[in-house]
Design a protein around this motif. Structure first.
Motif, PDB file in Angstrom:
ATOM      1  N   GLY A  27       0.935  -1.104   0.075  1.00  0.00           N
ATOM      2  CA  GLY A  27      -0.038   0.083   0.014  1.00  0.00           C
ATOM      3  C   GLY A  27       0.794   1.352  -0.036  1.00  0.00           C
ATOM      4  O   GLY A  27       0.576   2.259  -0.664  1.00  0.00           O
ATOM      5  N   THR A  28       2.029   1.289   0.602  1.00  0.00           N
ATOM      6  CA  THR A  28       2.878   2.259   0.838  1.00  0.00           C
ATOM      7  C   THR A  28       3.449   2.899  -0.483  1.00  0.00           C
ATOM      8  O   THR A  28       3.427   3.805  -1.021  1.00  0.00           O
ATOM      9  N   LEU A  29       3.786   1.522  -1.072  1.00  0.00           N
ATOM     10  CA  LEU A  29       4.413   1.803  -2.506  1.00  0.00           C
ATOM     11  C   LEU A  29       3.289   2.248  -3.713  1.00  0.00           C
ATOM     12  O   LEU A  29       3.884   3.241  -4.528  1.00  0.00           O
ATOM     13  N   LEU A  30       2.005   1.808  -3.571  1.00  0.00           N
ATOM     14  CA  LEU A  30       1.075   2.119  -4.535  1.00  0.00           C
ATOM     15  C   LEU A  30       0.698   3.765  -4.153  1.00  0.00           C
ATOM     16  O   LEU A  30       0.586   4.600  -4.942  1.00  0.00           O
ATOM     17  N   LEU A  31       0.540   4.303  -2.934  1.00  0.00           N
ATOM     18  CA  LEU A  31       0.312   5.658  -2.712  1.00  0.00           C
ATOM     19  C   LEU A  31       1.466   6.657  -2.895  1.00  0.00           C
ATOM     20  O   LEU A  31       1.331   7.704  -2.980  1.00  0.00           O
ATOM     21  N   MET A  32       2.781   5.957  -3.274  1.00  0.00           N
ATOM     22  CA  MET A  32       3.851   6.871  -3.381  1.00  0.00           C
ATOM     23  C   MET A  32       3.778   7.020  -4.788  1.00  0.00           C
ATOM     24  O   MET A  32       4.420   7.972  -5.444  1.00  0.00           O
ATOM     25  N   LEU A  33       3.024   6.266  -5.661  1.00  0.00           N
ATOM     26  CA  LEU A  33       3.008   6.722  -7.169  1.00  0.00           C
ATOM     27  C   LEU A  33       2.408   8.072  -7.384  1.00  0.00           C
ATOM     28  O   LEU A  33       1.666   8.624  -6.952  1.00  0.00           O
ATOM     29  N   PRO A  34       3.076   8.761  -8.299  1.00  0.00           N
ATOM     30  CA  PRO A  34       2.585  10.120  -8.541  1.00  0.00           C
ATOM     31  C   PRO A  34       1.192  10.084  -9.035  1.00  0.00           C
ATOM     32  O   PRO A  34       0.409  11.080  -8.765  1.00  0.00           O
ATOM     33  N   VAL A  35       0.726   9.130  -9.538  1.00  0.00           N
ATOM     34  CA  VAL A  35      -0.958   9.041 -10.042  1.00  0.00           C
ATOM     35  C   VAL A  35      -1.743   9.081  -9.021  1.00  0.00           C
ATOM     36  O   VAL A  35      -3.059   9.223  -9.139  1.00  0.00           O
ATOM     37  N   SER A  36      -1.151   8.603  -7.899  1.00  0.00           N
ATOM     38  CA  SER A  36      -2.027   8.444  -6.654  1.00  0.00           C
ATOM     39  C   SER A  36      -2.249   9.832  -6.000  1.00  0.00           C
ATOM     40  O   SER A  36      -3.346   9.921  -5.145  1.00  0.00           O
ATOM     41  N   SER A  37      -1.749  10.887  -6.332  1.00  0.00           N
ATOM     42  CA  SER A  37      -1.836  12.275  -5.899  1.00  0.00           C
ATOM     43  C   SER A  37      -2.438  13.089  -7.059  1.00  0.00           C
ATOM     44  O   SER A  37      -2.104  12.983  -8.014  1.00  0.00           O
ATOM     45  N   ARG A  38      -3.210  14.301  -6.507  1.00  0.00           N
ATOM     46  CA  ARG A  38      -3.693  15.024  -7.183  1.00  0.00           C
ATOM     47  C   ARG A  38      -2.801  15.897  -7.987  1.00  0.00           C
ATOM     48  O   ARG A  38      -3.088  16.231  -9.076  1.00  0.00           O
ATOM     49  N   SER A  39      -1.717  16.212  -7.543  1.00  0.00           N
ATOM     50  CA  SER A  39      -0.658  17.311  -7.712  1.00  0.00           C
ATOM     51  C   SER A  39       0.391  16.534  -8.862  1.00  0.00           C
ATOM     52  O   SER A  39       0.785  17.252  -9.512  1.00  0.00           O
ATOM     53  N   GLY A  40       0.200  15.159  -8.856  1.00  0.00           N
ATOM     54  CA  GLY A  40       1.149  14.469  -9.591  1.00  0.00           C
ATOM     55  C   GLY A  40       2.689  14.266  -9.020  1.00  0.00           C
ATOM     56  O   GLY A  40       3.399  13.849  -9.748  1.00  0.00           O
ATOM     57  N   VAL A  41       2.644  14.742  -7.941  1.00  0.00           N
ATOM     58  CA  VAL A  41       4.042  14.610  -7.243  1.00  0.00           C
ATOM     59  C   VAL A  41       3.937  13.500  -6.358  1.00  0.00           C
ATOM     60  O   VAL A  41       2.884  13.212  -5.377  1.00  0.00           O
ATOM     61  N   SER A  42       4.894  12.598  -6.182  1.00  0.00           N
ATOM     62  CA  SER A  42       5.002  11.425  -5.352  1.00  0.00           C
ATOM     63  C   SER A  42       4.855  11.826  -3.798  1.00  0.00           C
ATOM     64  O   SER A  42       5.558  12.725  -3.478  1.00  0.00           O
ATOM     65  N   LEU A  43       4.019  11.174  -3.027  1.00  0.00           N
ATOM     66  CA  LEU A  43       4.227  11.378  -1.503  1.00  0.00           C
ATOM     67  C   LEU A  43       5.290  11.098  -0.938  1.00  0.00           C
ATOM     68  O   LEU A  43       5.862   9.685  -1.338  1.00  0.00           O
ATOM     69  N   PRO A  44       5.913  11.409   0.002  1.00  0.00           N
ATOM     70  CA  PRO A  44       7.033  10.986   0.606  1.00  0.00           C
ATOM     71  C   PRO A  44       6.818   9.768   1.296  1.00  0.00           C
ATOM     72  O   PRO A  44       5.626   9.531   1.678  1.00  0.00           O
ATOM     73  N   PHE A  45       7.780   8.885   1.585  1.00  0.00           N
ATOM     74  CA  PHE A  45       7.845   7.463   2.033  1.00  0.00           C
ATOM     75  C   PHE A  45       7.176   7.668   3.335  1.00  0.00           C
ATOM     76  O   PHE A  45       6.176   6.698   3.478  1.00  0.00           O
ATOM     77  N   ILE A  46       7.550   8.522   4.266  1.00  0.00           N
ATOM     78  CA  ILE A  46       6.958   8.348   5.510  1.00  0.00           C
ATOM     79  C   ILE A  46       5.669   8.638   5.727  1.00  0.00           C
ATOM     80  O   ILE A  46       4.847   7.983   6.378  1.00  0.00           O
ATOM     81  N   ASP A  47       5.070   9.816   4.694  1.00  0.00           N
ATOM     82  CA  ASP A  47       3.674   9.793   4.806  1.00  0.00           C
ATOM     83  C   ASP A  47       2.892   8.777   4.325  1.00  0.00           C
ATOM     84  O   ASP A  47       1.565   8.535   4.514  1.00  0.00           O
ATOM     85  N   ALA A  48       3.395   8.312   3.092  1.00  0.00           N
ATOM     86  CA  ALA A  48       2.927   7.170   2.713  1.00  0.00           C
ATOM     87  C   ALA A  48       2.781   5.885   3.422  1.00  0.00           C
ATOM     88  O   ALA A  48       1.770   5.406   3.567  1.00  0.00           O
ATOM     89  N   LEU A  49       3.883   5.440   4.091  1.00  0.00           N
ATOM     90  CA  LEU A  49       3.717   4.476   5.227  1.00  0.00           C
ATOM     91  C   LEU A  49       2.694   4.517   6.296  1.00  0.00           C
ATOM     92  O   LEU A  49       1.879   3.881   6.614  1.00  0.00           O
ATOM     93  N   PHE A  50       2.783   6.035   6.679  1.00  0.00           N
ATOM     94  CA  PHE A  50       1.728   6.530   7.686  1.00  0.00           C
ATOM     95  C   PHE A  50       0.419   6.312   7.063  1.00  0.00           C
ATOM     96  O   PHE A  50      -0.569   5.540   7.955  1.00  0.00           O
ATOM     97  N   THR A  51      -0.109   6.658   5.927  1.00  0.00           N
ATOM     98  CA  THR A  51      -1.359   6.639   5.506  1.00  0.00           C
ATOM     99  C   THR A  51      -1.826   5.124   5.255  1.00  0.00           C
ATOM    100  O   THR A  51      -2.854   4.621   5.531  1.00  0.00           O
ATOM    101  N   ALA A  52      -0.749   4.151   4.790  1.00  0.00           N
ATOM    102  CA  ALA A  52      -1.084   2.892   4.459  1.00  0.00           C
ATOM    103  C   ALA A  52      -1.158   2.156   5.758  1.00  0.00           C
ATOM    104  O   ALA A  52      -2.085   1.164   5.827  1.00  0.00           O
ATOM    105  N   THR A  53      -0.468   2.268   6.857  1.00  0.00           N
ATOM    106  CA  THR A  53      -0.506   1.714   8.063  1.00  0.00           C
ATOM    107  C   THR A  53      -1.860   1.863   8.605  1.00  0.00           C
ATOM    108  O   THR A  53      -2.612   1.251   9.216  1.00  0.00           O
TER     109      THR A  53
END
Length: 446
Positions: A27-53
């Motif tokens: 889930g962390t890796l998927l949420l880090m994809l640029p297409v997962s964010s509206r801005s098209g910018v990759s979510l930082p790993f720690i924030d993606a990990l927090f959200t997935a957890t």
């Protein structure tokens, strides 16, 4: 082949830990994809990990706003993670196996028994079928009610999307929302349809699938198991007592119930009493509550939901066993009795172990965070308890957490979702049967 052999040697608790960790990582890796964010910018790993957890552990604590930061793909990924986390990855894998008509092995049944917190493997596959059926039916019905209500506030297609997305979140006690600005359901504090639908989903997801099954079968069987009776009694008492305390404490507070009419006060009191059952949604400002109310909600969060549910906490049955032990001791009785049934000592020891391990975890992490985070003690204790009990309520600390603080809260969410005993079994060494007993000793207590 060697990897498969090593996997087969793992104990059920370790498989559960590795399984949930693997889903969180994916889930962390998927949420880090640029297409997962509206801005098209990759979510930082720690924030993606927090959200997935938070999603897999069905908590609802967030460091970025779900409704404004993530694209539709990112939001769908979060909803899928919530559904997998709420039902359990073993439940989902079993469902796939059933769909392909593959036989469920004895080892898989043992893992399911551990995942569903059952005392026996008997009927475990049948229970899994019921779990999936009840979940989909309740989410579909309540999602439709949400969609109908929100179609008056937004385009119909968006209302349908919001309706089913939030039904998944509420039933799995996740607490994620998409209304933006971290508002949750504060815009619907007066709305009876949104309030009652959300409260029903939270309670249905929190009482556990065993109780749901008993309630569905009750018209035929005309009986409830001891477990269901204790869960329903405890849940009802906690909801009513919690609503009464919140109503009294916040009645004149202008930041919460003080500015509402009587209908709003009652709905607000009951919703805020139900949501600490690990739901995470709120209709009034949690940071605006009086400190006495916030501490009371910490206690409700610590108790949490019921065994075999989508929620966390020490569980309602554990709480009632501890209360029963106190009452039995005060009355000079050796046994804890509920509804004319005596509990085995093994159950009492397990309840005591769960409670003490949970307290130890919360106290330790709270002390550590007081040294790393620039916030008050009550706010840190609230956040830590909310994470461990997979509630998702926050007084505003989540957005200000340091990187270390985020990792600690991630650990608490993970430990809370699996349960302290499962985590301890997974990390500890396998013990053999004791070959002898030591002589009995006496200690002075009290």
């Amino acid at each position: 082949m060697k990897l498969n052999v090593q996997w087969m040697k793992l104990s059920p608790p370790r498989i559960l830990v590795l399984g949930f960790a693997g889903i969180i990582l994916l889930g962390t890796l998927l949420l880090m994809l640029p297409v997962s964010s509206r801005s098209g910018v990759s979510l930082p790993f720690i924030d993606a990990l927090f959200t997935a957890t938070s999603a897999v552990c069905v908590t609802g604590l967030v460091v970025v706003d779900t409704g404004t930061h993530f694209s539709v793909l990112g939001q769908v990924i979060i909803a899928i993670l919530i559904q997998i986390g709420g039902l359990g990855f073993m439940t989902m894998s079993t469902l796939v196996a059933i769909a392909f008509k593959r036989r469920i092995s004895l080892r898989e049944r043992l893992i399911l028994q551990e995942a569903m917190n059952q005392n026996t493997m008997e009927g475990i596959v049948r229970l899994i079928r019921k779990v999936v059926a009840y979940s989909l039916i309740l989410e579909a019905v309540c999602g439709t009610l949400f969609a109908i209500r929100w179609s008056f506030d937004m385009p119909f297609g968006q209302a349908i999307y919001y309706g089913y997305w939030h039904a998944i979140s509420m039933f799995n006690n996740a607490g994620f929302d998409m209304f933006g600005d971290f508002r949750s359901l504060t815009g619907y504090v007066y709305d009876p349809l949104v309030n009652f639908t959300a409260m029903f989903l939270i309670v249905a997801g929190g009482i556990g699938f065993i109780v749901l099954s008993d309630l569905v079968d009750y018209p035929k069987t005309r009986k409830l198991s001891l477990h269901s009776k204790v869960v329903l009694l405890t849940t009802g008492l906690l909801i009513v007592f919690g609503a009464l305390v919140i109503f009294v404490f916040e009645f004149t507070n202008p930041r919460t119930l003080g500015g509402l009419n009587w209908g709003g006060k009652l709905l607000g009191s009951f919703f805020q009493s139900i949501t600490p059952r690990t739901a995470g949604a709120n209709t009034i400002d949690i940071a605006g509550l009086r400190q006495a109310t916030q501490f009371f909600i910490i206690m409700l969060m610590f108790i949490g939901a019921s065994p075999g549910s989508t929620g966390g906490g020490i569980k309602t049955t554990t709480f009632m066993i501890m209360i029963g032990a106190v009452i039995a001791m005060m009355r000079g009785r050796e046994d804890i009795v509920f509804f004319r049934y005596r509990l085995a000592q093994e159950r009492i020891f397990k309840a005591l172990t769960i409670t003490l391990l949970a307290l130890l975890l919360i106290i330790t992490v709270t002390m550590v965070l007081t040294m790393t985070e620039d916030s008050g003690f009550l706010m840190i204790l609230f956040e830590t308890t909310s994470a461990f009990s997979t509630v998702g309520l926050s007084m505003g600390l989540t957005l200000k957490l340091t990187a270390f603080g985020k990792l600690m809260i991630c650990f608490m969410m993970f430990a809370g979702r699996l349960g302290p005993i499962t985590l301890a079994y997974a990390l500890g060494q396998k013990k053999g049967k004791e070959l002898y007993k030591y002589p009995e000793g006496k200690m002075i207590i009290g």
